[in-house]
Design a protein around this motif. Structure first.
Motif, PDB file in Angstrom:
ATOM      1  N   THR A 160     -22.471  -4.868  33.344  1.00  0.00           N
ATOM      2  CA  THR A 160     -23.416  -3.778  33.593  1.00  0.00           C
ATOM      3  C   THR A 160     -22.683  -2.458  33.701  1.00  0.00           C
ATOM      4  O   THR A 160     -23.113  -1.429  33.167  1.00  0.00           O
ATOM      5  N   ILE A 161     -21.558  -2.460  34.409  1.00  0.00           N
ATOM      6  CA  ILE A 161     -20.761  -1.242  34.525  1.00  0.00           C
ATOM      7  C   ILE A 161     -20.200  -0.845  33.169  1.00  0.00           C
ATOM      8  O   ILE A 161     -20.176   0.333  32.805  1.00  0.00           O
ATOM      9  N   ASP A 162     -19.740  -1.817  32.379  1.00  0.00           N
ATOM     10  CA  ASP A 162     -19.235  -1.510  31.043  1.00  0.00           C
ATOM     11  C   ASP A 162     -20.311  -0.860  30.180  1.00  0.00           C
ATOM     12  O   ASP A 162     -20.023   0.033  29.379  1.00  0.00           O
ATOM     13  N   GLU A 163     -21.549  -1.296  30.344  1.00  0.00           N
ATOM     14  CA  GLU A 163     -22.644  -0.741  29.549  1.00  0.00           C
ATOM     15  C   GLU A 163     -22.882   0.729  29.883  1.00  0.00           C
ATOM     16  O   GLU A 163     -23.183   1.535  29.014  1.00  0.00           O
ATOM     17  N   THR A 164     -22.717   1.113  31.160  1.00  0.00           N
ATOM     18  CA  THR A 164     -22.987   2.490  31.552  1.00  0.00           C
ATOM     19  C   THR A 164     -21.951   3.462  31.006  1.00  0.00           C
ATOM     20  O   THR A 164     -22.233   4.662  30.883  1.00  0.00           O
ATOM     21  N   VAL A 165     -20.760   2.992  30.700  1.00  0.00           N
ATOM     22  CA  VAL A 165     -19.724   3.892  30.177  1.00  0.00           C
ATOM     23  C   VAL A 165     -19.538   3.753  28.673  1.00  0.00           C
ATOM     24  O   VAL A 165     -18.815   4.534  28.067  1.00  0.00           O
ATOM     25  N   SER A 166     -20.191   2.761  28.055  1.00  0.00           N
ATOM     26  CA  SER A 166     -19.936   2.481  26.642  1.00  0.00           C
ATOM     27  C   SER A 166     -20.418   3.606  25.740  1.00  0.00           C
ATOM     28  O   SER A 166     -19.824   3.852  24.687  1.00  0.00           O
ATOM     29  N   LEU A 167     -21.490   4.307  26.127  1.00  0.00           N
ATOM     30  CA  LEU A 167     -22.012   5.357  25.265  1.00  0.00           C
ATOM     31  C   LEU A 167     -21.063   6.542  25.207  1.00  0.00           C
ATOM     32  O   LEU A 167     -20.707   7.013  24.121  1.00  0.00           O
ATOM     33  N   SER A 168     -20.633   7.050  26.351  1.00  0.00           N
ATOM     34  CA  SER A 168     -19.733   8.199  26.346  1.00  0.00           C
ATOM     35  C   SER A 168     -18.399   7.855  25.711  1.00  0.00           C
ATOM     36  O   SER A 168     -17.741   8.725  25.116  1.00  0.00           O
ATOM     37  N   ASP A 169     -17.980   6.603  25.784  1.00  0.00           N
ATOM     38  CA  ASP A 169     -16.714   6.193  25.171  1.00  0.00           C
ATOM     39  C   ASP A 169     -16.767   6.246  23.650  1.00  0.00           C
ATOM     40  O   ASP A 169     -15.722   6.283  22.996  1.00  0.00           O
ATOM     41  N   ARG A 170     -17.946   6.245  23.077  1.00  0.00           N
ATOM     42  CA  ARG A 170     -18.053   6.256  21.614  1.00  0.00           C
ATOM     43  C   ARG A 170     -17.894   7.657  21.022  1.00  0.00           C
ATOM     44  O   ARG A 170     -17.819   7.783  19.806  1.00  0.00           O
ATOM     45  N   PHE A 171     -17.878   8.660  21.862  1.00  0.00           N
ATOM     46  CA  PHE A 171     -17.516   9.997  21.394  1.00  0.00           C
ATOM     47  C   PHE A 171     -15.995  10.078  21.368  1.00  0.00           C
ATOM     48  O   PHE A 171     -15.339   9.970  22.404  1.00  0.00           O
ATOM     49  N   GLY A 172     -15.453  10.298  20.167  1.00  0.00           N
ATOM     50  CA  GLY A 172     -13.998  10.306  20.059  1.00  0.00           C
ATOM     51  C   GLY A 172     -13.340  11.469  20.766  1.00  0.00           C
ATOM     52  O   GLY A 172     -12.198  11.369  21.223  1.00  0.00           O
ATOM     53  N   LEU A 173     -14.044  12.600  20.887  1.00  0.00           N
ATOM     54  CA  LEU A 173     -13.492  13.792  21.527  1.00  0.00           C
ATOM     55  C   LEU A 173     -14.393  14.182  22.692  1.00  0.00           C
ATOM     56  O   LEU A 173     -15.578  14.447  22.509  1.00  0.00           O
ATOM     57  N   SER A 174     -13.824  14.201  23.880  1.00  0.00           N
ATOM     58  CA  SER A 174     -14.576  14.554  25.078  1.00  0.00           C
ATOM     59  C   SER A 174     -13.974  15.827  25.672  1.00  0.00           C
ATOM     60  O   SER A 174     -12.785  15.859  26.004  1.00  0.00           O
ATOM     61  N   LEU A 175     -14.793  16.871  25.793  1.00  0.00           N
ATOM     62  CA  LEU A 175     -14.343  18.156  26.316  1.00  0.00           C
ATOM     63  C   LEU A 175     -15.062  18.436  27.629  1.00  0.00           C
ATOM     64  O   LEU A 175     -16.292  18.378  27.692  1.00  0.00           O
ATOM     65  N   THR A 176     -14.284  18.729  28.669  1.00  0.00           N
ATOM     66  CA  THR A 176     -14.850  18.979  29.989  1.00  0.00           C
ATOM     67  C   THR A 176     -14.759  20.460  30.322  1.00  0.00           C
ATOM     68  O   THR A 176     -13.711  21.081  30.124  1.00  0.00           O
ATOM     69  N   PHE A 177     -15.849  21.016  30.842  1.00  0.00           N
ATOM     70  CA  PHE A 177     -15.926  22.430  31.184  1.00  0.00           C
ATOM     71  C   PHE A 177     -16.017  22.567  32.707  1.00  0.00           C
ATOM     72  O   PHE A 177     -16.872  21.941  33.335  1.00  0.00           O
ATOM     73  N   HIS A 178     -15.129  23.388  33.264  1.00  0.00           N
ATOM     74  CA  HIS A 178     -15.036  23.533  34.712  1.00  0.00           C
ATOM     75  C   HIS A 178     -15.557  24.900  35.153  1.00  0.00           C
ATOM     76  O   HIS A 178     -15.603  25.846  34.357  1.00  0.00           O
ATOM     77  N   PRO A 179     -15.920  25.036  36.427  1.00  0.00           N
ATOM     78  CA  PRO A 179     -16.304  26.360  36.943  1.00  0.00           C
ATOM     79  C   PRO A 179     -15.156  27.351  36.769  1.00  0.00           C
ATOM     80  O   PRO A 179     -13.983  26.986  36.889  1.00  0.00           O
ATOM     81  N   MET A 180     -15.461  28.607  36.493  1.00  0.00           N
ATOM     82  CA  MET A 180     -14.431  29.595  36.222  1.00  0.00           C
ATOM     83  C   MET A 180     -14.099  30.405  37.469  1.00  0.00           C
ATOM     84  O   MET A 180     -14.912  30.518  38.403  1.00  0.00           O
ATOM     85  N   ASP A 181     -12.880  30.963  37.478  1.00  0.00           N
ATOM     86  CA  ASP A 181     -12.470  31.790  38.610  1.00  0.00           C
ATOM     87  C   ASP A 181     -13.049  33.194  38.479  1.00  0.00           C
ATOM     88  O   ASP A 181     -13.634  33.558  37.455  1.00  0.00           O
ATOM     89  N   GLN A 182     -12.849  33.980  39.520  1.00  0.00           N
ATOM     90  CA  GLN A 182     -13.448  35.313  39.571  1.00  0.00           C
ATOM     91  C   GLN A 182     -12.896  36.237  38.497  1.00  0.00           C
ATOM     92  O   GLN A 182     -13.653  36.991  37.859  1.00  0.00           O
ATOM     93  N   GLN A 183     -11.595  36.200  38.263  1.00  0.00           N
ATOM     94  CA  GLN A 183     -10.993  37.089  37.274  1.00  0.00           C
ATOM     95  C   GLN A 183     -11.545  36.819  35.877  1.00  0.00           C
ATOM     96  O   GLN A 183     -11.868  37.744  35.131  1.00  0.00           O
ATOM     97  N   THR A 184     -11.646  35.543  35.528  1.00  0.00           N
ATOM     98  CA  THR A 184     -12.180  35.194  34.212  1.00  0.00           C
ATOM     99  C   THR A 184     -13.622  35.639  34.072  1.00  0.00           C
ATOM    100  O   THR A 184     -14.032  36.184  33.036  1.00  0.00           O
ATOM    101  N   TYR A 185     -14.396  35.450  35.126  1.00  0.00           N
ATOM    102  CA  TYR A 185     -15.795  35.870  35.104  1.00  0.00           C
ATOM    103  C   TYR A 185     -15.921  37.367  34.862  1.00  0.00           C
ATOM    104  O   TYR A 185     -16.714  37.826  34.029  1.00  0.00           O
ATOM    105  N   LEU A 186     -15.108  38.173  35.557  1.00  0.00           N
ATOM    106  CA  LEU A 186     -15.177  39.625  35.409  1.00  0.00           C
ATOM    107  C   LEU A 186     -14.714  40.068  34.025  1.00  0.00           C
ATOM    108  O   LEU A 186     -15.236  41.039  33.466  1.00  0.00           O
ATOM    109  N   GLN A 187     -13.753  39.364  33.454  1.00  0.00           N
ATOM    110  CA  GLN A 187     -13.318  39.687  32.091  1.00  0.00           C
ATOM    111  C   GLN A 187     -14.442  39.441  31.096  1.00  0.00           C
ATOM    112  O   GLN A 187     -14.637  40.222  30.148  1.00  0.00           O
ATOM    113  N   ILE A 188     -15.196  38.363  31.305  1.00  0.00           N
ATOM    114  CA  ILE A 188     -16.314  38.065  30.406  1.00  0.00           C
ATOM    115  C   ILE A 188     -17.423  39.101  30.580  1.00  0.00           C
ATOM    116  O   ILE A 188     -18.037  39.541  29.600  1.00  0.00           O
ATOM    117  N   VAL A 189     -17.670  39.494  31.824  1.00  0.00           N
ATOM    118  CA  VAL A 189     -18.656  40.557  32.072  1.00  0.00           C
ATOM    119  C   VAL A 189     -18.276  41.815  31.309  1.00  0.00           C
ATOM    120  O   VAL A 189     -19.115  42.433  30.616  1.00  0.00           O
TER     121      VAL A 189
END
Length: 321
Positions: free
Chosen positions: A221-250
Motif C-alpha cells: 500500500t505504501i509502495d502504491e502511494t509513491v509509485s506515481l511520483s516515482d514515474r516522473f524521471g525529473l523531479s524539481l522542488t521549489f522552496h520558499p524564497m528569502d527576503q533579498q530574492t523576493y525584493l529583487q523580483i519585485v
C-alpha cells in the motif's frame, strides 16, 4: 378471417419508445470520445468538456520570458535542459514540479512556450479530472505526419489525488507502464503543491507496526502511494524564497511595468535601476504586501508590482487634474 401475411409481420414495429431511445443515444454519446484532431500550427490547446469533450485552441500570450523568472535558477536550468533534449529528439524525462505555492512552477511552462515555440514546442493543458482521455491525446499525436517537427508537452497543473481517486492510473500508464509509453513526441509536465501525489496516512504506518491491518502485504500500500511520483524521471522542488530574492523580483517586475507605462506616456517613476537599489518606501510596501499574504514568492512579487505601478500611475494622473 385472413391470416397476416409475412410482409405484415415484418412491418410490425419493435422499436424502443422515443424517450428511452433518446436516453440511450445520450448515454452512448457520453461514453464515446470524439475524434481528436491536432493542428501543428496551433501553439496550445486545452481539453474541455470532460470525457466526451474536445481540444480547444488557446490564444496564448507570449509576454513572459524565462529571464523574467528569477530566484529559481537551478530548477529553471534543469527544466530548460530537459526541454531542449526533448525538442532535439534526444532522450528526455517527464517532469514533476512540486513545492511552495507561487514559486513559478506554472509560469515556467508559459515561459518555455515563449522561448521554444519557434523550435516546435507545443502545449496541451489537461485537468486532473480528465486524465482518462490522455491515452487518446497520445494516439492523436502519434498520428501526426512523420515529417512533423512539433513536440508536445501535456501540462497538468495542481496535480494531486485522494485515496479513492482512480484516475491516476491512466497517468501512470502513460508515464511508464504501457507497451507504447516510450515515445519521442510527448512528455508530461505536471505541477503540484504536494511532492507525493497520493496521500500517505500516519494510520497506515501505525496499522503495520501494530499488526492491525487486514492486508497480507501491507507495505505494498505504501509502495502504491509513491509509485506515481516515482514515474516522473525529473523531479524539481521549489522552496520558499528569502527576503533579498523576493525584493529583487519585485524590482525586476516594477522595471518591466514602468517600461510599459513609458511606452504609452512620458511619465517615468524611479524604482532603482541597479539590483538591490529598490527605494525604501517601495521596499517597505513590498515587505508589508508579502506579510499580509502569508509569505514571499514570485507570484506575490508580481502582484505587488502591478498594484504599486497602477496605484502610482493613477495618483500621478489625478494630480494633473
Amino acid at each position: 378471417m385472413s391470416q397476416p401475411t409475412q410482409s405484415s409481420k415484418s412491418a410490425t414495429p419493435y422499436a424502443l419508445p422515443d424517450p428511452l431511445l433518446d436516453l440511450l443515444t445520450q448515454y452512448l454519446q457520453e461514453q464515446v470520445t470524439p475524434t481528436i484532431e491536432i493542428d501543428p500550427t496551433q501553439l496550445a490547446y486545452r481539453w474541455v468538456g470532460g470525457h466526451n469533450g474536445h481540444l480547444a485552441p488557446l490564444a496564448v500570450n507570449l509576454f513572459l520570458s524565462l529571464d523574467d523568472l528569477q530566484g529559481i535558477e537551478k530548477q529553471k536550468a534543469k527544466l530548460v535542459q530537459n526541454t531542449r533534449q526533448f525538442l532535439k529528439g534526444y532522450p528526455a524525462n517527464h517532469v514533476l514540479m512540486s513545492g511552495t505555492r507561487g514559486a513559478g512552477k506554472s509560469s515556467l511552462i508559459r515561459a518555455l512556450l515563449h522561448t521554444y515555440h519557434s523550435e516546435g514546442l507545443r502545449i496541451i493543458e489537461i485537468a486532473r479530472d480528465d486524465l482518462q482521455v490522455l491515452d487518446k491525446i497520445r494516439a492523436a499525436i502519434n498520428e501526426l505526419p512523420a515529417d512533423c517537427k512539433c513536440r508536445y508537452i501535456v501540462y497538468c497543473d495542481d496535480l494531486a489525488f485522494n485515496g479513492q481517486d482512480e484516475s491516476y492510473r491512466a497517468l501512470k500508464s502513460v508515464l511508464d507502464g504501457s507497451l507504447d509509453s516510450e515515445q519521442d513526441k510527448l512528455l508530461v509536465y505536471a505541477t503540484s503543491n504536494r511532492r507525493r501525489l497520493l496521500p500517505q496516512m500516519m494510520k497506515d504506518n501505525l496499522d503495520i507496526y501494530n499488526g492491525q491491518t487486514d492486508e497480507v502485504n501491507p507495505y505494498e500500500t505504501i509502495d502504491e502511494t509513491v509509485s506515481l511520483s516515482d514515474r516522473f524521471g525529473l523531479s524539481l522542488t521549489f522552496h520558499p524564497m528569502d527576503q533579498q530574492t523576493y525584493l529583487q523580483i519585485v524590482q525586476h517586475y516594477l522595471i518591466l511595468e514602468q517600461q510599459k507605462i513609458l511606452a504609452n506616456t512620458d511619465t517615468m517613476i524611479e524604482v532603482g535601476s541597479d539590483e538591490g537599489s529598490l527605494p525604501n518606501p517601495i521596499r517597505t510596501d513590498a515587505l508589508r504586501w508579502a506579510s499580509e499574504r502569508g509569505g514571499r514568492s514570485g507570484r506575490v512579487a508580481y502582484q505587488f508590482s502591478r498594484y504599486w505601478s497602477g496605484k502610482t500611475q493613477l495618483a500621478i494622473e489625478d494630480s494633473k487634474r
